[in-house]
Design a protein around this motif. Sequence first.
Motif, PDB file in Angstrom:
ATOM      1  N   GLY A 127      46.346  80.264  85.142  1.00 47.43           N
ATOM      2  CA  GLY A 127      46.225  81.645  84.674  1.00 47.43           C
ATOM      3  C   GLY A 127      47.558  82.359  84.580  1.00 47.43           C
ATOM      4  N   LEU A 128      48.502  82.008  85.451  1.00 50.89           N
ATOM      5  CA  LEU A 128      49.855  82.592  85.357  1.00 50.89           C
ATOM      6  C   LEU A 128      50.497  82.237  84.024  1.00 50.89           C
ATOM      7  N   TYR A 129      50.452  80.969  83.690  1.00 52.40           N
ATOM      8  CA  TYR A 129      51.062  80.501  82.444  1.00 52.40           C
ATOM      9  C   TYR A 129      50.332  81.070  81.226  1.00 52.40           C
ATOM     10  N   LEU A 130      49.024  80.989  81.246  1.00 51.79           N
ATOM     11  CA  LEU A 130      48.232  81.439  80.096  1.00 51.79           C
ATOM     12  C   LEU A 130      48.311  82.945  79.917  1.00 51.79           C
ATOM     13  N   GLY A 131      48.241  83.681  81.017  1.00 53.07           N
ATOM     14  CA  GLY A 131      48.369  85.129  80.951  1.00 53.07           C
ATOM     15  C   GLY A 131      49.741  85.570  80.479  1.00 53.07           C
ATOM     16  N   PHE A 132      50.748  84.777  80.766  1.00 56.05           N
ATOM     17  CA  PHE A 132      52.104  85.055  80.295  1.00 56.05           C
ATOM     18  C   PHE A 132      52.117  85.151  78.774  1.00 56.05           C
ATOM     19  N   VAL A 133      51.301  84.327  78.125  1.00 57.66           N
ATOM     20  CA  VAL A 133      51.254  84.305  76.662  1.00 57.66           C
ATOM     21  C   VAL A 133      50.292  85.372  76.141  1.00 57.66           C
ATOM     22  N   SER A 134      49.030  85.324  76.581  1.00 60.64           N
ATOM     23  CA  SER A 134      48.047  86.334  76.167  1.00 60.64           C
ATOM     24  C   SER A 134      46.755  86.128  76.946  1.00 60.64           C
ATOM     25  N   TYR A 135      45.934  87.158  76.954  1.00 56.77           N
ATOM     26  CA  TYR A 135      44.623  87.019  77.583  1.00 56.77           C
ATOM     27  C   TYR A 135      43.737  86.052  76.789  1.00 56.77           C
ATOM     28  N   MET A 136      43.904  86.025  75.495  1.00 59.97           N
ATOM     29  CA  MET A 136      43.095  85.135  74.660  1.00 59.97           C
ATOM     30  C   MET A 136      43.345  83.673  75.023  1.00 59.97           C
ATOM     31  N   HIS A 137      44.551  83.366  75.468  1.00 60.58           N
ATOM     32  CA  HIS A 137      44.868  81.989  75.850  1.00 60.58           C
ATOM     33  C   HIS A 137      44.067  81.544  77.075  1.00 60.58           C
ATOM     34  N   LEU A 138      43.678  82.486  77.921  1.00 60.22           N
ATOM     35  CA  LEU A 138      42.812  82.143  79.059  1.00 60.22           C
ATOM     36  C   LEU A 138      41.491  81.578  78.542  1.00 60.22           C
ATOM     37  N   LEU A 139      40.941  82.261  77.563  1.00 59.43           N
ATOM     38  CA  LEU A 139      39.667  81.818  76.989  1.00 59.43           C
ATOM     39  C   LEU A 139      39.823  80.482  76.273  1.00 59.43           C
ATOM     40  N   TRP A 140      40.842  80.368  75.420  1.00 62.65           N
ATOM     41  CA  TRP A 140      41.038  79.126  74.665  1.00 62.65           C
ATOM     42  C   TRP A 140      41.239  77.930  75.586  1.00 62.65           C
ATOM     43  N   ALA A 141      42.042  78.097  76.613  1.00 61.74           N
ATOM     44  CA  ALA A 141      42.297  76.986  77.538  1.00 61.74           C
ATOM     45  C   ALA A 141      41.017  76.553  78.236  1.00 61.74           C
ATOM     46  N   SER A 142      40.208  77.516  78.637  1.00 60.02           N
ATOM     47  CA  SER A 142      38.956  77.187  79.319  1.00 60.02           C
ATOM     48  C   SER A 142      37.987  76.492  78.379  1.00 60.02           C
ATOM     49  N   VAL A 143      37.857  77.004  77.170  1.00 56.05           N
ATOM     50  CA  VAL A 143      36.970  76.370  76.184  1.00 56.05           C
ATOM     51  C   VAL A 143      37.436  74.943  75.908  1.00 56.05           C
ATOM     52  N   LEU A 144      38.740  74.787  75.693  1.00 55.72           N
ATOM     53  CA  LEU A 144      39.275  73.446  75.426  1.00 55.72           C
ATOM     54  C   LEU A 144      39.010  72.500  76.594  1.00 55.72           C
ATOM     55  N   ALA A 145      39.206  72.980  77.815  1.00 60.47           N
ATOM     56  CA  ALA A 145      38.983  72.133  78.992  1.00 60.47           C
ATOM     57  C   ALA A 145      37.539  71.638  79.036  1.00 60.47           C
ATOM     58  N   PHE A 146      36.588  72.540  78.815  1.00 64.87           N
ATOM     59  CA  PHE A 146      35.187  72.145  78.887  1.00 64.87           C
ATOM     60  C   PHE A 146      34.795  71.253  77.713  1.00 64.87           C
ATOM     61  N   VAL A 147      35.298  71.541  76.524  1.00 71.59           N
ATOM     62  CA  VAL A 147      34.961  70.716  75.357  1.00 71.59           C
ATOM     63  C   VAL A 147      35.550  69.316  75.507  1.00 71.59           C
ATOM     64  N   ILE A 148      36.828  69.224  75.864  1.00 73.41           N
ATOM     65  CA  ILE A 148      37.469  67.915  76.028  1.00 73.41           C
ATOM     66  C   ILE A 148      36.796  67.138  77.161  1.00 73.41           C
ATOM     67  N   GLY A 149      36.503  67.833  78.253  1.00 68.80           N
ATOM     68  CA  GLY A 149      35.820  67.184  79.374  1.00 68.80           C
ATOM     69  C   GLY A 149      34.451  66.673  78.992  1.00 68.80           C
ATOM     70  N   ALA A 150      33.701  67.461  78.234  1.00 68.64           N
ATOM     71  CA  ALA A 150      32.362  67.040  77.808  1.00 68.64           C
ATOM     72  C   ALA A 150      32.433  65.855  76.849  1.00 68.64           C
ATOM     73  N   LEU A 151      33.372  65.897  75.924  1.00 63.99           N
ATOM     74  CA  LEU A 151      33.515  64.783  74.982  1.00 63.99           C
ATOM     75  C   LEU A 151      33.902  63.493  75.700  1.00 63.99           C
ATOM     76  N   TRP A 152      34.861  63.597  76.602  1.00 68.88           N
ATOM     77  CA  TRP A 152      35.298  62.420  77.360  1.00 68.88           C
ATOM     78  C   TRP A 152      34.151  61.855  78.197  1.00 68.88           C
ATOM     79  N   THR A 153      33.420  62.728  78.841  1.00 68.58           N
ATOM     80  CA  THR A 153      32.277  62.287  79.654  1.00 68.58           C
ATOM     81  C   THR A 153      31.212  61.634  78.778  1.00 68.58           C
ATOM     82  N   ALA A 154      30.958  62.205  77.608  1.00 70.62           N
ATOM     83  CA  ALA A 154      29.981  61.608  76.690  1.00 70.62           C
ATOM     84  C   ALA A 154      30.412  60.211  76.265  1.00 70.62           C
ATOM     85  N   VAL A 155      31.692  60.045  75.970  1.00 68.88           N
ATOM     86  CA  VAL A 155      32.200  58.722  75.586  1.00 68.88           C
ATOM     87  C   VAL A 155      31.988  57.728  76.728  1.00 68.88           C
TER      88      VAL A 155
END
Length: 186
Positions: A127-155
């Motif tokens: 959150g320190l790094y992401l907040g440094f850039v923007s609040y929107m990056h907090l959301l994008w990083a979290s969405v990406l983490a869950f999507v990538i994690g779900a895809l990897w788990t599905a594979v």
Amino acid sequence: MSGGVRFDARMVWPMPQLLVQWIAGADARSLVAGILLALALGLYLYNAGRLAVIDVRSHLLPNRILAPWSGAALVLLGAAALLAGEPRVLLRAVTGSAILFGAYLLLHLLAPSGMGLGDVKLAAVLGLYLGFVSYMHLLWASVLAFVIGALWTAVLLIARRLTLRSSVAFGPFMLVGAATALAIPG
């Protein structure tokens, strides 16, 4: 900063572009801010690699790595923001840390077996790094983490390397999601 490349907190620059702009800046403060940002990003890459390996092997994100990383990131990013004449960026980084920590803590409280406290503490650092850039990056990083994690788990499920009862380390996906978000404009 006078004479150098000015960081405008209203603009959302991906960290690599911001780094280049600050290092190429015309004055010493801009250069030092760029160097501090480069050190913070280097620290990210170093600790992300270590934590990903540890988390995959043991499903742990050790405090002995997270605590010093958190302090060092706060100092480096904070000093960079202040040298750039943007105290709002430091405030946004700290607020971003609190927001991401709170969100992941809530997930942990709702499903303790699905989200460990190590993930919650890692969220505070990210959150320190992401907040440094923007609040929107907090959301994008979290969405990406869950999507990538779900895809990897599905594979892995399709390949029968996991079962529905298996646990998957989530820290590496958080780190990849945050790194990806930091590299793109918001």
